[in-house]
Design an enzyme around this catalytic site. Sequence first.
Site, PDB file in Angstrom:
ATOM      1  N   ARG A  94    -124.204 -28.202 -11.597  1.00 52.79           N
ATOM      2  CA  ARG A  94    -125.488 -28.812 -11.270  1.00 52.79           C
ATOM      3  C   ARG A  94    -125.457 -30.174 -11.925  1.00 52.79           C
ATOM      4  O   ARG A  94    -125.490 -30.274 -13.167  1.00 52.79           O
ATOM      5  CB  ARG A  94    -126.648 -27.957 -11.782  1.00 52.79           C
ATOM      6  CG  ARG A  94    -127.968 -28.683 -11.715  1.00 52.79           C
ATOM      7  CD  ARG A  94    -129.153 -27.767 -11.787  1.00 52.79           C
ATOM      8  NE  ARG A  94    -129.304 -27.018 -10.557  1.00 52.79           N
ATOM      9  CZ  ARG A  94    -130.385 -26.316 -10.237  1.00 52.79           C
ATOM     10  NH1 ARG A  94    -131.392 -26.255 -11.062  1.00 52.79           N
ATOM     11  NH2 ARG A  94    -130.460 -25.665  -9.094  1.00 52.79           N
ATOM     12  N   HIS A 144    -128.487 -29.701  -1.887  1.00 52.55           N
ATOM     13  CA  HIS A 144    -128.561 -28.371  -2.513  1.00 52.55           C
ATOM     14  C   HIS A 144    -128.087 -27.335  -1.478  1.00 52.55           C
ATOM     15  O   HIS A 144    -128.878 -26.519  -0.992  1.00 52.55           O
ATOM     16  CB  HIS A 144    -130.002 -28.114  -2.962  1.00 52.55           C
ATOM     17  CG  HIS A 144    -130.157 -27.020  -3.969  1.00 52.55           C
ATOM     18  ND1 HIS A 144    -129.080 -26.317  -4.501  1.00 52.55           N
ATOM     19  CD2 HIS A 144    -131.281 -26.477  -4.546  1.00 52.55           C
ATOM     20  CE1 HIS A 144    -129.540 -25.412  -5.358  1.00 52.55           C
ATOM     21  NE2 HIS A 144    -130.856 -25.494  -5.396  1.00 52.55           N
ATOM     22  N   GLN A 177    -128.700 -23.385  -1.815  1.00 46.79           N
ATOM     23  CA  GLN A 177    -130.091 -23.016  -1.544  1.00 46.79           C
ATOM     24  C   GLN A 177    -130.332 -22.879  -0.044  1.00 46.79           C
ATOM     25  O   GLN A 177    -130.927 -21.901   0.416  1.00 46.79           O
ATOM     26  CB  GLN A 177    -131.029 -24.096  -2.113  1.00 46.79           C
ATOM     27  CG  GLN A 177    -132.491 -23.820  -1.829  1.00 46.79           C
ATOM     28  CD  GLN A 177    -132.994 -22.581  -2.543  1.00 46.79           C
ATOM     29  OE1 GLN A 177    -132.848 -22.478  -3.743  1.00 46.79           O
ATOM     30  NE2 GLN A 177    -133.585 -21.643  -1.821  1.00 46.79           N
ATOM     31  N   ASP A 222    -141.146 -28.445  -0.847  1.00 42.56           N
ATOM     32  CA  ASP A 222    -140.503 -28.417  -2.165  1.00 42.56           C
ATOM     33  C   ASP A 222    -141.387 -29.218  -3.112  1.00 42.56           C
ATOM     34  O   ASP A 222    -142.332 -29.901  -2.691  1.00 42.56           O
ATOM     35  CB  ASP A 222    -139.085 -29.023  -2.050  1.00 42.56           C
ATOM     36  CG  ASP A 222    -138.257 -28.871  -3.323  1.00 42.56           C
ATOM     37  OD1 ASP A 222    -138.675 -28.130  -4.235  1.00 42.56           O
ATOM     38  OD2 ASP A 222    -137.188 -29.512  -3.427  1.00 42.56           O
TER      39      ASP A 222
HETATM   40  N1   CP Z   1    -134.038 -23.160  -6.364  1.00 41.07           N
HETATM   41  C1   CP Z   1    -133.284 -23.409  -7.454  1.00 41.07           C
HETATM   42  O1   CP Z   1    -132.180 -23.950  -7.367  1.00 41.07           O
HETATM   43  O2   CP Z   1    -133.842 -22.991  -8.630  1.00 41.07           O
HETATM   44  P1   CP Z   1    -133.303 -23.316 -10.105  1.00 41.07           P
HETATM   45  O3   CP Z   1    -133.579 -24.764 -10.364  1.00 41.07           O
HETATM   46  O4   CP Z   1    -134.109 -22.400 -10.985  1.00 41.07           O
HETATM   47  O5   CP Z   1    -131.835 -23.027 -10.161  1.00 41.07           O
HETATM   48  N1  NVA Z   2    -135.794 -30.821  -5.309  1.00 41.27           N
HETATM   49  C1  NVA Z   2    -135.804 -30.018  -6.511  1.00 41.27           C
HETATM   50  C2  NVA Z   2    -135.134 -28.719  -6.267  1.00 41.27           C
HETATM   51  C3  NVA Z   2    -135.121 -27.777  -7.439  1.00 41.27           C
HETATM   52  C4  NVA Z   2    -134.355 -26.519  -7.181  1.00 41.27           C
HETATM   53  C5  NVA Z   2    -135.118 -30.777  -7.643  1.00 41.27           C
HETATM   54  O1  NVA Z   2    -134.087 -31.413  -7.401  1.00 41.27           O
HETATM   55  O2  NVA Z   2    -135.632 -30.748  -8.760  1.00 41.27           O
END
Ligand code: CP
Ligand code: NVA
Length: 315
Positions: A115, A142, A145, A233
């Site tokens: 990440r 992502h 997801q 989101d």
């Molecule tokens: N949706 C998602 O990726 O959640 P986290 O940030 O908790 O990993």
């Molecule tokens: N768009 C959000 C998704 C979190 C899972 C972020 O990047 O924070």
Amino acid sequence: MATKSRTTQQPRHFLDLDALDASTLRKILDMAHAMKRAGKKTPAKFKPPGIEQATLAMIFEKPSTRTRVSFDVAMRQLGGQTLSLNNTDLQLGRGESIADTARVLSRYIDAIMIRANSHDTLLDLARYAAVPVINGLTDRSHPCQVMADIMTFEEQKGPIKGHAVAWVGDGNNVAVSWMHAAVRFGFELRVACPDELRPERSAIDWVKREKGAVSYGSDATKAVRGADCVVTDTWVSMGQTDGARRKKMLEPYAVDARLMSAAAKGAIFMHCLPAYRGKEVTEDVIDGPQSVVFDEAENRLHVQKAILAWCLGAA
Ligand code: CP
Ligand code: NVA
């Protein structure tokens, strides 16, 4: 895993949905549905060779609940081990290069999930790693997801091909993966957001080249009308600093019961979580009968088992 495969074959990276072909993604999703049916004990036919000796390293430059826990459990249910690392635990946090980090980790472990703050970090890691690299969210996308989201849609409504999905809110990293998915899985995506917060140009250009059915506008009700699924989101993604301004721009894009009533009968509501009730979605919608948000969260586990299995050489 065999050292030979490190030196003679390109690792199977899972970097983005635009980087993989439709048949590979379909194969992974079919495996995910089968993994879910099989439960906690992964059938031998889905286990990659040598999985009992394999370790997944998970690097986090940003916080995570779902990604951290679902990848950890997924790798264990496949029969392997995991290692969770924050970038501040690594010399990476003190300036060691991503290239050297990738080369070193490749000597110990069998796959890396990251990440990352910046998408370039993910690409650098994949460039220098001799083992598969998986995108666990970047500022650009992502993909894990959205694979879980497509799986969730299919559980509710059957094959997504030809259906209409509305994205309402920030044109962010999750929206970009939905755009990639629209092309790869053949569905219509209608993006409704303030002009300033449209998805990044390169994703829009890619969809255009691929002749994808993705439209962009600023009218949420128009985008949602007749859609089978409404997705939103958070208004402020991790790492963004202009929260107050973004919230002001995005207020007209809150998903509430009135907006949901414009969607098709039986439409579902999705959100990748974490959610902010009373901001991007009202409590009655996210906690109501149309919401499938916890199925999405659960399906991260099943889809990531399939992604790991594919990356590590199963099928
Ligand atoms: N949706 C998602 O990726 O959640 P986290 O940030 O908790 O990993
Ligand atoms: N768009 C959000 C998704 C979190 C899972 C972020 O990047 O924070």
